[in-house]
Design an enzyme around this catalytic site. Structure first.
Site, short mmCIF file in Angstrom:
data_model
loop_
_atom_site.label_atom_id
_atom_site.label_comp_id
_atom_site.label_asym_id
_atom_site.label_seq_id
_atom_site.Cartn_x
_atom_site.Cartn_y
_atom_site.Cartn_z
N ARG A 69 32.88 51.04 2.88
CA ARG A 69 31.64 51.82 2.90
C ARG A 69 31.75 53.06 2.02
O ARG A 69 30.78 53.45 1.37
CB ARG A 69 31.29 52.21 4.34
N LYS B 98 25.88 36.90 20.07
CA LYS B 98 24.56 37.43 20.42
C LYS B 98 23.45 36.62 19.75
O LYS B 98 23.08 36.86 18.61
CB LYS B 98 24.47 38.90 20.00
N GLY C 12 31.32 42.47 11.13
CA GLY C 12 32.71 42.95 11.26
C GLY C 12 33.75 41.86 11.37
O GLY C 12 34.76 41.89 10.67
N GLY D 231 24.71 44.27 11.90
CA GLY D 231 23.41 44.36 12.56
C GLY D 231 22.29 44.68 11.58
O GLY D 231 21.19 44.14 11.67
#
Length: 402
Positions: free
Chosen positions: A38, A202, A360, A383
């Site tokens: 990042r 999820k 991740g 996400g």
């Protein structure tokens, strides 16, 4: 989507520029950075502003201090790292708002960089607080968002702060690149065959993505925990396999997706590694995914599924992957995920396929095996990537183009 301005559209000469980055990087117990992706991706944006002789004020969060000023989550450790990467001295101030902070900002000279303390030391950052936004806005004349990985969050510095800058706001080069590559998939104009692999646990975060992708993908591979609700609805027995969000899933959506699959593009695992308990030392065996015995749990895809999925990847020209194929954190159940990582890296380097990987665990699998440098683009957001693939935008992007 409306045209969104980037740092390339502005000259920042002598302008105080609030640059929202995401330097919430993973560290070890000695505060050594494990993965600086990042930071690396935001360096070009910082360099653009200082090359214009602008004044950069870096704002970011780190960890989850929940509004407490915790020394262990201070950003001070980044000063040396950023100074080394940018080959210039980085200034640091131990707050992100207030009179003293304003004084430090006003003392900046052209081409200088000031890193402010952790935004989340104030609980207002995560509460969409207008007063906190106004205090932050006092520090800059321009606002730049280069924090794609949190662009889906309704946090003050992402959703409210940009609105206080009228037309003096834009996205950075990291954000621009993420949008460019994700739009490539959403347009369906990538080289064929187009393959999308979705895993993880999820399902609610991926249902809409599956709905969007089914219209133009050639292969849609669904593995990991999110495969079990589909198998269950198709009449299979999934034993005690973890079905997260099972009570909140609208099963009609799953039925709808399955009914739309008239081209038979959706591919589920046909065999899985099951275990008698959820731990790395559990007893295991290979089982058909539709026939998992009671009290047994599916924790990884099996050898036949690996072979089938890797065959699809090998012939694909455009590949998107988000989410592991099993419980990747347990070595015993990481084979499926690692095999997928290897296959995507190989297809990218040998077949000149375009590959985009986010999330991740997926990126961790690539890095563990040394394949991360062989992927076309590593997304900085898991996400955020899914949110964009669902809605073709995000809160952070909308607050820039308003």
């Amino acid at each position: 989507m409306k045209i969104i301005k980037t740092v390339k559209d502005f000259n920042f000469k002598n302008k105080k520029t609030l640059l929202r980055v995401d330097f919430n990087v993973p560290i070890d117990k000695n505060h050594r950075i494990i993965d600086d992706t990042r930071i690396q991706y935001s360096i070009p944006t910082i360099k653009k502003i200082i090359s214009d002789q602008g004044k950069v004020i870096l704002i970011t969060h780190f960890g989850r201090p929940k509004g407490k000023n915790l020394k262990s989550l201070s950003l001070n450790f980044l000063v040396h790292i950023l100074s080394k990467k940018l080959k210039t001295h980085i200034k640091f101030h131990d707050n992100c708002i207030g009179d003293e902070t304003e004084k430090k900002v006003n003392e900046l000279k052209k081409g200088e960089i000031l890193l402010l303390e952790n935004l989340r030391f104030y609980k207002e950052e995560e509460e969409e607080n207008e007063q906190f936004a106004k205090k932050l806005a006092k520090l800059g004349e321009f606002y730049v968002n280069d924090a794609f990985s949190v662009s889906h969050r309704s946090h003050t510095s992402i959703s409210l702060l940009p609105k206080l800058f009228n037309n003096n706001k834009c996205i950075g080069m990291l954000m621009e690149k993420e949008i460019l590559f994700l739009n490539k998939f959403l347009s369906g104009k990538g080289k064929k065959p187009i393959t999308v692999l979705l895993g993880g646990a999820k399902i609610y975060s991926k249902i809409k993505v599956i709905e969007n992708m089914i219209n133009f993908s050639d292969y849609l591979i669904i593995g990991g925990g999110i495969s079990y609700p589909f198998i269950k609805i198709k009449g299979g027995k999934v034993g005690n396999s973890i079905i997260k969000d099972d009570q909140t899933i609208d099963h009609r959506l799953i039925h709808s997706i399955l009914s739309k699959d008239n081209r038979n593009i959706i591919h589920f695992p046909n065999d899985v590694i099951i275990a008698d308990s959820f731990n790395n030392s559990a007893n295991t065996k290979i089982c058909n995914i539709y026939s998992i015995p009671d009290k047994w749990i599916g924790l990884d895809i099996g050898p036949n599924s690996i072979k089938h999925f890797c065959h699809i990847i090998k012939k694909s020209k455009t590949i998107l992957w988000n989410g592991p194929m099993g419980v990747f954190e347990f070595k015993k159940f990481s084979t499926g995920t690692k095999s997928i990582a290897k296959a995507i890296a190989k297809s990218t380097t040998e077949n000149e396929s375009f590959s985009l990987v986010g999330g991740g665990d997926s990126i961790a699998a690539l890095k563990t095996e040394g394949y991360d440098k062989k992927i076309s683009y590593l997304s900085t957001g898991g996400g955020a990537m899914l949110e964009y693939l669902k809605n073709k935008s995000s809160i952070g992007i909308q607050s820039i183009i308003m």
